[in-house]
Design a protein around this motif. Structure first.
Motif, mmCIF file in Angstrom:
data_model
loop_
_atom_site.group_PDB
_atom_site.id
_atom_site.type_symbol
_atom_site.label_atom_id
_atom_site.label_comp_id
_atom_site.label_asym_id
_atom_site.label_seq_id
_atom_site.Cartn_x
_atom_site.Cartn_y
_atom_site.Cartn_z
ATOM 1 N N GLN A 97 18.863 2.929 14.881
ATOM 2 C CA GLN A 97 18.662 3.211 13.449
ATOM 3 C C GLN A 97 19.638 2.380 12.603
ATOM 4 N N ASP A 98 20.896 2.317 13.026
ATOM 5 C CA ASP A 98 21.905 1.560 12.274
ATOM 6 C C ASP A 98 21.588 0.069 12.260
ATOM 7 N N LEU A 99 21.108 -0.459 13.400
ATOM 8 C CA LEU A 99 20.776 -1.883 13.452
ATOM 9 C C LEU A 99 19.547 -2.208 12.602
ATOM 10 N N LYS A 100 18.644 -1.250 12.457
ATOM 11 C CA LYS A 100 17.507 -1.441 11.551
ATOM 12 C C LYS A 100 18.020 -1.529 10.106
ATOM 13 N N THR A 101 18.928 -0.621 9.745
ATOM 14 C CA THR A 101 19.522 -0.671 8.406
ATOM 15 C C THR A 101 20.168 -2.030 8.174
ATOM 16 N N GLY A 102 20.944 -2.489 9.157
ATOM 17 C CA GLY A 102 21.614 -3.778 9.051
ATOM 18 C C GLY A 102 20.635 -4.942 8.958
ATOM 19 N N TYR A 103 19.515 -4.857 9.695
ATOM 20 C CA TYR A 103 18.514 -5.925 9.654
ATOM 21 C C TYR A 103 17.904 -6.049 8.257
ATOM 22 N N LEU A 104 17.643 -4.905 7.625
ATOM 23 C CA LEU A 104 17.067 -4.913 6.277
ATOM 24 C C LEU A 104 18.057 -5.448 5.242
ATOM 25 N N LEU A 105 19.336 -5.152 5.455
ATOM 26 C CA LEU A 105 20.354 -5.536 4.472
ATOM 27 C C LEU A 105 20.906 -6.940 4.711
ATOM 28 N N GLY A 106 20.754 -7.459 5.938
ATOM 29 C CA GLY A 106 21.317 -8.773 6.260
ATOM 30 C C GLY A 106 22.708 -8.681 6.860
ATOM 31 N N ALA A 107 22.976 -7.606 7.621
ATOM 32 C CA ALA A 107 24.274 -7.450 8.285
ATOM 33 C C ALA A 107 24.332 -8.339 9.529
ATOM 34 N N THR A 108 25.538 -8.510 10.069
ATOM 35 C CA THR A 108 25.733 -9.271 11.302
ATOM 36 C C THR A 108 25.626 -8.310 12.481
ATOM 37 N N PRO A 109 24.588 -8.430 13.346
ATOM 38 C CA PRO A 109 24.390 -7.459 14.421
ATOM 39 C C PRO A 109 25.622 -7.272 15.313
ATOM 40 N N LYS A 110 26.259 -8.401 15.683
ATOM 41 C CA LYS A 110 27.415 -8.302 16.580
ATOM 42 C C LYS A 110 28.506 -7.426 15.975
ATOM 43 N N LYS A 111 28.753 -7.600 14.679
ATOM 44 C CA LYS A 111 29.794 -6.800 14.017
ATOM 45 C C LYS A 111 29.390 -5.327 13.969
ATOM 46 N N GLN A 112 28.110 -5.063 13.722
ATOM 47 C CA GLN A 112 27.640 -3.680 13.732
ATOM 48 C C GLN A 112 27.792 -3.044 15.112
ATOM 49 N N GLN A 113 27.491 -3.825 16.155
ATOM 50 C CA GLN A 113 27.595 -3.293 17.521
ATOM 51 C C GLN A 113 29.048 -2.975 17.870
ATOM 52 N N ILE A 114 29.954 -3.842 17.437
ATOM 53 C CA ILE A 114 31.384 -3.561 17.637
ATOM 54 C C ILE A 114 31.773 -2.319 16.834
ATOM 55 N N GLY A 115 31.251 -2.217 15.600
ATOM 56 C CA GLY A 115 31.524 -1.040 14.776
ATOM 57 C C GLY A 115 31.029 0.238 15.426
#
Length: 632
Positions: A434-452
């Motif tokens: 769910q968080d990675l979907k949010t990040g994909y829509l917003l343009g986040a960096t997946p690697k940083k989200q995964q570390i987060g």
């Protein structure tokens, strides 16, 4: 593929904005611990948790945008990514691990150590993240148009509507503050009773409500339909089954009551609550277990196709782009991490899992992580049958351990440890997707989200053991304050398979009641949870559901206004749940320290005080939703 290439995130891939900052990490860790502790307390009381993503997002927006005067949507997204991990890990942990405390209280084993709880939580949480990462490109990118991830998309919409972040954050904080005051009046200084009850002595039934803000909030969030199923389950238990037991068998002794104690004597000791805790909760347990298995069976076609499609998508699915928004954690690190976690589970003496158990965790962990990650994209986290997955794993693990001849307490604790890891893996994998979907829509960096996500798991994993220990030391699991319904059910399943003395007649009454409900197409799980938990608790949840129903059914109000007011109410209720949970943890600390703040002997407002407080809580909810003033 073409439609995915056309998709443009809110922040372009070639634009670098603050994301993985000291501010976002510190705020995320704080919220992971806070929401993890609050949801642990809530789940141990009512058997369910609520999503922390949107409350964490609005709090981060309120702090980052309004207080710090920064305009960084990716920083706010990182805060909710880290913060929501706490709620998901808590949900997985509380459904299983309190069973170890219950066995310790019965003298069957030693109390689980903090090291054991922490390692189980950390291993399950880290595996949940690592198992999901290789699926990101397949599920989030390639199937962007078909897998909507409702909660992840909603969280992105909340973050995009960030100009109202200050107002929304104030609503969450108001809920936290007011709930803290209400909880302190009831359980701190105790001038208002926790229960407002009405017993029908001749009829032997009982009805009432618990005066707690979190229960009102849960009812509002889950809505009138689910709340009504839970309440009807309680009505059947307290106003049908208990009177029938007292009518037909007042002078008989029936297991599992203390030998020689008749039903009439039981009722004389503790009223309807005594009959419920001795007999009815086993009927509820049978219904819950059956409901979990039914939900899993109904999901089997989807689970099989989900796993097959995910594996197909992964073939050559590694992201080859060098853009910031295509970067995942390296596969080498993921594999090393998975092997390390499995090795720790197998080798470390503090975790009661042998090589067979570790193998079960690898197979079922990856399978259910894959299933969970895809299913939350299709049907949302709230409909994801995590409890059914945990029950299925527990059944298989217990039978496998029993087949090796280990039928004692070591086998039972090993089965619970396996079930705990799998339950946490499934919950965290769903949250990560769910968080990675949010990040994909917003343009986040997946690697940083995964570390987060890993940081959130580690922070909440280190805290959850202390929370579980604290709540057990203060009140003990299985009692009125923290009944731990799901963990009690898992304990019952393991004992039943290993040959424990369960009242099987009562359990099978629950089984066939659940089957009957399924035939009538009535949702089994909310009804069964209502049957398993006290009526006072479910009545308050029902009140929250009724408030939501009345708000939703208003005429002459446009749909947009209704939606905005419902969202405000949800944020306020999420704040109430967090506020009560935190005060509950504080009061547990005071109870363990032997400090009694009660003023009940000097001032006790009685049932009328409880009714007045409930009315005040409803008015406060309306104040921050229906009557909230919007900025011009």
């Amino acid at each position: 593929m073409n439609e995915n290439k056309e998709f443009k995130p809110y922040i372009p891939a070639d634009k670098i904005t603050p994301e993985f900052t000291v501010t976002s990490i510190i705020m995320g860790i704080i919220l992971a611990v806070v929401f993890g502790a609050a949801n642990a307390y809530l789940g141990l009381r009512v058997g369910m948790t609520v999503s922390a993503s949107i409350p964490a997002a609005v709090i981060s927006m309120g702090v980052i945008r309004v207080i710090m005067k920064k305009n960084s949507i990716l920083e706010s997204n990182m805060v909710q990514t880290i913060g929501s991990a706490g709620e998901s890990l808590a949900a997985g942990a509380i459904f299983t691990m309190p069973a170890l405390f219950l066995w310790a209280e019965e003298g069957l084993c030693d109390m689980p150590s903090l090291v054991e709880i922490t390692l189980i939580a950390l291993c399950g949480g880290i595996l949940g993240v690592l198992f999901m990462v290789p699926l990101r490109n397949a599920l989030i990118v390639k199937e962007h148009a078909t897998l909507l991830y409702p909660e992840g998309t909603a969280c992105a919409e909340v973050l995009l509507a960030g100009e109202e972040g200050g107002s929304n954050a104030a609503t969450v904080f108001s809920g936290m503050g007011l709930a803290a005051v209400f909880k302190f009046l009831v359980d701190g200084i105790k001038v208002i009773p926790a229960d407002v009850a009405a017993a029908f002595k001749s009829f032997k039934g009982e009805i009432g409500m618990e005066v707690y803000p979190a229960l009102l909030g849960v009812g509002y969030i889950v809505g009138p339909q689910i709340a009504s199923y839970m309440f009807v389950g309680s009505l059947v238990g307290w106003m049908v089954i208990i009177p029938l037991i007292c009518l037909f068998g007042p002078d008989i002794w029936m297991y599992p009551a203390e030998e020689g104690v008749t039903i009439a004597q039981l009722y004389a000791r503790g009223g309807a609550a005594s009959i419920w805790s001795t007999y009815v909760k086993y009927i509820g347990a049978g219904a819950i277990a059956t409901g979990g298995i039914i939900s899993l069976i109904k999901s089997l076609p989807l689970i099989v196709t989900t796993f097959r499609d995910s594996m197909k998508s992964m073939k050559g699915g590694k992201s080859t782009g060098s853009a910031r928004t295509d970067q995942d954690l390296p596969m080498g690190i993921i594999l090393i991490g998975i092997v390390a976690m499995i090795f720790i589970i197998w080798i470390v003496p503090a975790i009661p899992v042998n090589l067979l158990g570790a193998a079960i965790i690898v197979v079922f962990g990856f399978f259910f992580a894959t299933v969970s990650s895809r299913m939350v994209g299709l049907i949302g986290s709230s409909n994801n049958p995590v409890s059914g997955m945990a029950i299925a794993t527990l059944l298989i693990a217990t039978f496998a351990i029993k087949a090796t001849g280990d039928t004692g307490i070591t086998g039972m604790t090993g089965a619970i440890a396996i079930g705990s890891v799998i339950c946490i893996v499934a919950a965290i994998a769903g949250d990560t997707s769910q968080d990675l979907k949010t990040g994909y829509l917003l343009g986040a960096t997946p690697k940083k989200q995964q570390i987060g996500e890993l940081i959130g798991v580690i922070a909440s994993g280190l805290a959850i053991g202390g929370v579980l220990y604290l709540l057990n030391a203060a009140w003990g699991y299985g009692g009125a304050e923290v009944p731990a319904p799901q963990a009690g059910l898992m304990k019952m399943i393991v004992e039943g398979i290993m040959g424990g003395n369960l009242p099987w007649t009562l359990v099978f009454v629950g089984v066939f009641l659940a089957i009957g409900l399924e035939i009538l197409r009535i949702p089994v799980m909310p009804f069964a949870i209502g049957l398993y938990l006290p009526i006072y608790l479910n009545a308050t949840i029902m009140i929250g559901g009724v408030v939501r129903m009345l708000m939703d059914r208003r005429k002459n109000v446009d749909a947009k206004t209704k939606e905005e007011q419902a969202t405000d109410g949800t944020l306020y209720c999420a704040g109430m749940i967090a506020g009560e949970g935190l005060v509950g943890i504080l009061l547990a600390l005071l109870a363990v320290g032997g400090l009694d703040l009660s003023l009940a002997d000097k001032l006790n407002l009685g049932n009328i005080g409880g009714v007045i407080l409930m009315v005040v809580m409803i008015l406060c909810l309306l104040k921050f939703s229906l009557w909230k003033k919007k900025k011009a």
